[in-house]
Design an enzyme around this catalytic site. Structure first.
Site, short mmCIF file in Angstrom:
data_model
loop_
_atom_site.label_atom_id
_atom_site.label_comp_id
_atom_site.label_asym_id
_atom_site.label_seq_id
_atom_site.Cartn_x
_atom_site.Cartn_y
_atom_site.Cartn_z
CG HIS A 37 -17.49 3.98 9.57
ND1 HIS A 37 -18.16 3.69 8.03
CD2 HIS A 37 -18.03 5.10 9.78
CE1 HIS A 37 -18.94 4.73 7.91
NE2 HIS A 37 -19.04 5.43 8.74
NE ARG A 45 -13.04 -8.38 4.91
CZ ARG A 45 -11.72 -8.33 4.39
NH1 ARG A 45 -10.91 -8.98 4.21
NH2 ARG A 45 -11.84 -7.27 3.59
CG ASP A 46 -20.24 -13.53 2.78
OD1 ASP A 46 -20.71 -13.00 3.52
OD2 ASP A 46 -20.22 -14.77 2.62
CE LYS A 64 -23.64 5.04 5.86
NZ LYS A 64 -22.94 5.14 6.99
CB CYS A 104 -21.74 -2.88 2.62
SG CYS A 104 -20.88 -4.20 3.70
CG HIS A 137 -17.36 12.09 8.07
ND1 HIS A 137 -18.59 11.62 7.57
CD2 HIS A 137 -16.55 12.24 6.87
CE1 HIS A 137 -18.56 11.54 6.16
NE2 HIS A 137 -17.54 12.10 5.75
#
Length: 145
Positions: A37, A45-46, A64, A104, A137
């Protein structure tokens, strides 16, 4: 009456032996959190950013479904576990201020690589779980705050 250092030393060593595995486990969970993360200085950032980062971080076997990258310093993220966070639900804590993030989301059929992702970028408060003052988390179910 003087006490010999033997029993005190034994208690100290025993405490150390019992504490170290717990600290090592916390550190391992924190490192996993950072791998999944944390990205201080993202490029792009695309959709391509998401596909590249998800693969680079080992989050594509299987693909994921959703993953959020937080773009800030580790100190600011850790501070959510203390002065910069507020109780949320259960053992979760919500950041008092918004963070720059890229989320994402997997799109397409198969959960097997190659994984295709769509990026959404913005600022939002984040919800995390902490152990011993470290984030371990990120709650992906809380995206729009």
């Amino acid at each position: 009456m003087a006490m010999s250092p033997g029993p005190l030393l034994l208690v100290f060593v025993l405490g150390l032996v019992l504490t170290l595995p717990t600290l090592a486990q916390d550190d391992r969970r924190y490192r996993k959190f950072l791998n999944e993360h944390y990205d201080a200085k993202p490029k792009g950032r695309d959709d391509r950013y998401c596909e590249s980062m998800m693969k680079k971080r080992g989050l594509t076997s299987p693909c994921k479904d959703t993953n959020t990258f937080i773009h800030d310093t580790t100190n600011n993220i850790k501070a959510i576990c203390g002065r910069d966070g507020s109780p949320y639900e259960g053992n979760l804590i919500i950041s008092n201020a918004p963070f720059q993030v890229t989320t994402c989301k997997h799109h397409g059929g198969s959960q097997r690589p190659p994984c295709r992702y769509r990026a959404s970028k913005g600022y939002r408060r984040i919800v995390i779980a902490c152990e011993n003052g470290l984030p371990v988390h990120l709650d992906e179910s809380v995206i729009n705050l």
